[in-house]
Design an enzyme around this catalytic site. Sequence first.
Site, PDB file in Angstrom:
ATOM      1  N   LYS A 170      -6.925   2.463  -2.519  1.00 45.50           N
ATOM      2  CA  LYS A 170      -7.562   3.324  -1.530  1.00 45.50           C
ATOM      3  C   LYS A 170      -8.399   4.362  -2.263  1.00 45.50           C
ATOM      4  O   LYS A 170      -8.135   4.681  -3.423  1.00 45.50           O
ATOM      5  CB  LYS A 170      -6.480   3.992  -0.675  1.00 45.50           C
ATOM      6  CG  LYS A 170      -6.996   4.696   0.567  1.00 45.50           C
ATOM      7  CD  LYS A 170      -5.897   4.814   1.606  1.00 45.50           C
ATOM      8  CE  LYS A 170      -6.295   5.717   2.750  1.00 45.50           C
ATOM      9  NZ  LYS A 170      -5.450   5.554   3.919  1.00 45.50           N
ATOM     10  N   ASP A 221      -9.400  -3.307   1.261  1.00 45.76           N
ATOM     11  CA  ASP A 221      -9.517  -2.914   2.660  1.00 45.76           C
ATOM     12  C   ASP A 221     -10.957  -2.421   2.861  1.00 45.76           C
ATOM     13  O   ASP A 221     -11.451  -1.615   2.071  1.00 45.76           O
ATOM     14  CB  ASP A 221      -8.489  -1.800   2.944  1.00 45.76           C
ATOM     15  CG  ASP A 221      -8.479  -1.354   4.392  1.00 45.76           C
ATOM     16  OD1 ASP A 221      -7.407  -1.430   5.026  1.00 45.76           O
ATOM     17  OD2 ASP A 221      -9.531  -0.893   4.892  1.00 45.76           O
ATOM     18  N   ASP A 232     -12.302   6.392   6.631  1.00 48.10           N
ATOM     19  CA  ASP A 232     -11.400   5.250   6.821  1.00 48.10           C
ATOM     20  C   ASP A 232     -10.697   5.368   8.174  1.00 48.10           C
ATOM     21  O   ASP A 232      -9.498   5.570   8.245  1.00 48.10           O
ATOM     22  CB  ASP A 232     -10.388   5.250   5.660  1.00 48.10           C
ATOM     23  CG  ASP A 232      -9.404   4.105   5.749  1.00 48.10           C
ATOM     24  OD1 ASP A 232      -9.758   3.079   6.350  1.00 48.10           O
ATOM     25  OD2 ASP A 232      -8.285   4.235   5.224  1.00 48.10           O
ATOM     26  N   HIS A 239     -11.635   1.251   2.538  1.00 51.30           N
ATOM     27  CA  HIS A 239     -11.104   1.981   1.388  1.00 51.30           C
ATOM     28  C   HIS A 239     -12.087   2.171   0.238  1.00 51.30           C
ATOM     29  O   HIS A 239     -11.676   2.294  -0.915  1.00 51.30           O
ATOM     30  CB  HIS A 239      -9.835   1.294   0.878  1.00 51.30           C
ATOM     31  CG  HIS A 239      -8.673   1.444   1.805  1.00 51.30           C
ATOM     32  ND1 HIS A 239      -7.384   1.110   1.483  1.00 51.30           N
ATOM     33  CD2 HIS A 239      -8.614   1.920   3.076  1.00 51.30           C
ATOM     34  CE1 HIS A 239      -6.577   1.358   2.491  1.00 51.30           C
ATOM     35  NE2 HIS A 239      -7.304   1.839   3.484  1.00 51.30           N
ATOM     36  N   ASP A 287     -10.268   3.237  10.649  1.00 50.71           N
ATOM     37  CA  ASP A 287      -9.568   2.081  11.211  1.00 50.71           C
ATOM     38  C   ASP A 287      -9.986   1.761  12.642  1.00 50.71           C
ATOM     39  O   ASP A 287      -9.150   1.498  13.500  1.00 50.71           O
ATOM     40  CB  ASP A 287      -8.046   2.279  11.094  1.00 50.71           C
ATOM     41  CG  ASP A 287      -7.580   2.180   9.647  1.00 50.71           C
ATOM     42  OD1 ASP A 287      -7.731   1.102   9.051  1.00 50.71           O
ATOM     43  OD2 ASP A 287      -7.091   3.196   9.109  1.00 50.71           O
ATOM     44  N   ASP A 342      -6.672  -5.140   9.880  1.00 54.06           N
ATOM     45  CA  ASP A 342      -5.999  -3.846   9.690  1.00 54.06           C
ATOM     46  C   ASP A 342      -6.799  -2.729  10.346  1.00 54.06           C
ATOM     47  O   ASP A 342      -7.711  -2.172   9.749  1.00 54.06           O
ATOM     48  CB  ASP A 342      -5.804  -3.558   8.189  1.00 54.06           C
ATOM     49  CG  ASP A 342      -5.049  -2.249   7.971  1.00 54.06           C
ATOM     50  OD1 ASP A 342      -4.393  -1.766   8.923  1.00 54.06           O
ATOM     51  OD2 ASP A 342      -5.109  -1.695   6.855  1.00 54.06           O
ATOM     52  N   HIS A 390      -8.320  -6.714   3.804  1.00 51.64           N
ATOM     53  CA  HIS A 390      -7.942  -6.043   5.045  1.00 51.64           C
ATOM     54  C   HIS A 390      -9.216  -5.782   5.818  1.00 51.64           C
ATOM     55  O   HIS A 390     -10.058  -4.981   5.396  1.00 51.64           O
ATOM     56  CB  HIS A 390      -7.223  -4.713   4.753  1.00 51.64           C
ATOM     57  CG  HIS A 390      -5.746  -4.860   4.708  1.00 51.64           C
ATOM     58  ND1 HIS A 390      -4.880  -3.796   4.649  1.00 51.64           N
ATOM     59  CD2 HIS A 390      -4.974  -5.980   4.768  1.00 51.64           C
ATOM     60  CE1 HIS A 390      -3.634  -4.256   4.643  1.00 51.64           C
ATOM     61  NE2 HIS A 390      -3.669  -5.568   4.705  1.00 51.64           N
ATOM     62  N   TRP A 447       0.867  -1.175   0.000  1.00 49.15           N
ATOM     63  CA  TRP A 447       0.000   0.000   0.000  1.00 49.15           C
ATOM     64  C   TRP A 447       0.903   1.224   0.000  1.00 49.15           C
ATOM     65  O   TRP A 447       1.876   1.278   0.755  1.00 49.15           O
ATOM     66  CB  TRP A 447      -0.926   0.037   1.218  1.00 49.15           C
ATOM     67  CG  TRP A 447      -1.618   1.371   1.293  1.00 49.15           C
ATOM     68  CD1 TRP A 447      -2.654   1.780   0.519  1.00 49.15           C
ATOM     69  CD2 TRP A 447      -1.265   2.482   2.130  1.00 49.15           C
ATOM     70  NE1 TRP A 447      -2.986   3.080   0.816  1.00 49.15           N
ATOM     71  CE2 TRP A 447      -2.146   3.541   1.798  1.00 49.15           C
ATOM     72  CE3 TRP A 447      -0.296   2.693   3.108  1.00 49.15           C
ATOM     73  CZ2 TRP A 447      -2.084   4.786   2.427  1.00 49.15           C
ATOM     74  CZ3 TRP A 447      -0.231   3.933   3.736  1.00 49.15           C
ATOM     75  CH2 TRP A 447      -1.128   4.965   3.402  1.00 49.15           C
ATOM     76  N   GLU A 505      -2.877  -3.004  -2.648  1.00 44.05           N
ATOM     77  CA  GLU A 505      -4.025  -2.451  -1.921  1.00 44.05           C
ATOM     78  C   GLU A 505      -4.388  -1.055  -2.404  1.00 44.05           C
ATOM     79  O   GLU A 505      -3.591  -0.124  -2.317  1.00 44.05           O
ATOM     80  CB  GLU A 505      -3.690  -2.414  -0.423  1.00 44.05           C
ATOM     81  CG  GLU A 505      -4.831  -1.902   0.440  1.00 44.05           C
ATOM     82  CD  GLU A 505      -4.462  -1.835   1.918  1.00 44.05           C
ATOM     83  OE1 GLU A 505      -3.313  -2.151   2.277  1.00 44.05           O
ATOM     84  OE2 GLU A 505      -5.342  -1.455   2.720  1.00 44.05           O
TER      85      GLU A 505
HETATM   86  C1  RNT Z   1      -3.710   2.368   4.828  1.00 46.72           C
HETATM   87  C2  RNT Z   1      -3.825   0.918   4.500  1.00 46.72           C
HETATM   88  C3  RNT Z   1      -2.678   0.082   4.935  1.00 46.72           C
HETATM   89  C4  RNT Z   1      -2.207   0.397   6.348  1.00 46.72           C
HETATM   90  C5  RNT Z   1      -1.160  -0.542   6.878  1.00 46.72           C
HETATM   91  C6  RNT Z   1      -0.512  -0.025   8.102  1.00 46.72           C
HETATM   92  O1  RNT Z   1      -4.838   3.062   4.554  1.00 46.72           O
HETATM   93  O2  RNT Z   1      -5.021   0.412   5.005  1.00 46.72           O
HETATM   94  O3  RNT Z   1      -3.004  -1.252   4.810  1.00 46.72           O
HETATM   95  O4  RNT Z   1      -3.256   0.432   7.234  1.00 46.72           O
HETATM   96  O5  RNT Z   1      -0.269  -0.848   5.890  1.00 46.72           O
HETATM   97 ZN    ZN Z   2      -5.280  -1.732   4.769  1.00 45.94          ZN
END
Ligand code: RNT
Ligand code: ZN
Length: 422
Positions: free
Chosen positions: A231, A262, A297, A265, A299, A329, A289, A188, A229
Amino acid sequence: MNIKTVERDYEAARQWYAFRDVDTEKAFETLASVSLSVHCWQGDDVGGFEKSDAGPQGGGLQVTGEAPGKARTIEELQSDLALALSLIPGKHRVNLHAMYGDFRGRPADRDALEPEHFASWAEWAAERGLSLDFNATCFSHPLAGSGFTLSHPDRAVRDFWIEHVKRCREISASFGRRQGSPCLHNLWIPDGAKETPTDRWSPRERLRESLDEIFSPTHDPSLMKDSLESKLFGIGSESYVVGSHEFYFGYALGRGKMLCLDLGHFHPTESVADKVSAILLFFPELALHLSRGVRWDSDHVVVQTEALRDLASELTLDGRLGRVRLALDYFDASLNRVAAWVIGARAVLQALLQALLAPSRSLRALEAAGDRTGWLVLRETSKSWPCGAVWDAYCLRKDVPPSDMWLEQVRSYEAHVLDRRT
Ligand code: RNT
Ligand code: ZN
């Protein structure tokens, strides 16, 4: 709650499900085959061990909260991870980021990383029979400060990051060789722009070129595999992300790489669950993810949302679980970090169990017959079937505390270990 009641409740639940044509023992077997890649970066707020004073992560990643006990050394992180893993039923993997190397006595910039820097992790994992996955770290670095890495207009900056990712792929292969299962290397990058650029083309063209260079050395897929990955947007890349979903979809399909989706994302109303069948019709495998975005986003720790349950349903149909790589993640510093791992991992496994216990045969038959009323009634009714009793029994079989009984151990670790870290 005691073991006797868990067994008694399970027996009743087993019969309940059997009567509805669902085999709980088979669900256990399938669930036991699921291996989650547990992300090391939840333990220290995406800090890493390159500097002793690891500050804000950059790259648009944001961790909030002030829970005490953040891991400051590899040993602390390993100890926290070991506790978390011991409270998650099943056999799982550990996911490392390049900035978590063991740099004591041999500091190295990102373009100079060697398998050596991860030897202590590899040993730790081998001793515990754990497999490792890996990630290049293309953020938290002065050369990522402009918001561009592999798509940077300056050739020298691109070369630095190309070298970094190449080395990370080699480190991944070294893990694969040791553990006898392919290490997934996920890439990513934060590249993007705050304002809508006039030229959206060139950075993407440069990224394509950098990736081709990165992947020119091939590695045996029994040792390592690559995922990419995408986004939608990030802090500082609100208007434009070079590695968008369409970009990587095209790249991965064209070059035989794996996509990594993810859950945070995509547009908030976009369904990642819906993408699984579309992607698996064209790709042999898919990486995910598991995260939880709240409004953005963000997390957040994964819990059993509709999005997660929907995804779990998709994954448990037709043997798809064997074609996906599931990784956690998220990063939350507002609660006990060890608990955060356990909550998220158990939520994923519980969602999968619930999906495995769904009356999918009957639902498919009703759907095929066009009986929408019957289908909706069964789907809604099955939501309150006694899945909890089955989950608790599964935990006991895997030698982990059922229900919320694992929390006691985390609380005692908090008092004796985490609270003493200053
Ligand atoms: C960032 C991505 C990525 C990170 C990690 C730490 O938006 O989700 O995967 O969270 O690599
Ligand atoms: Zn991620």
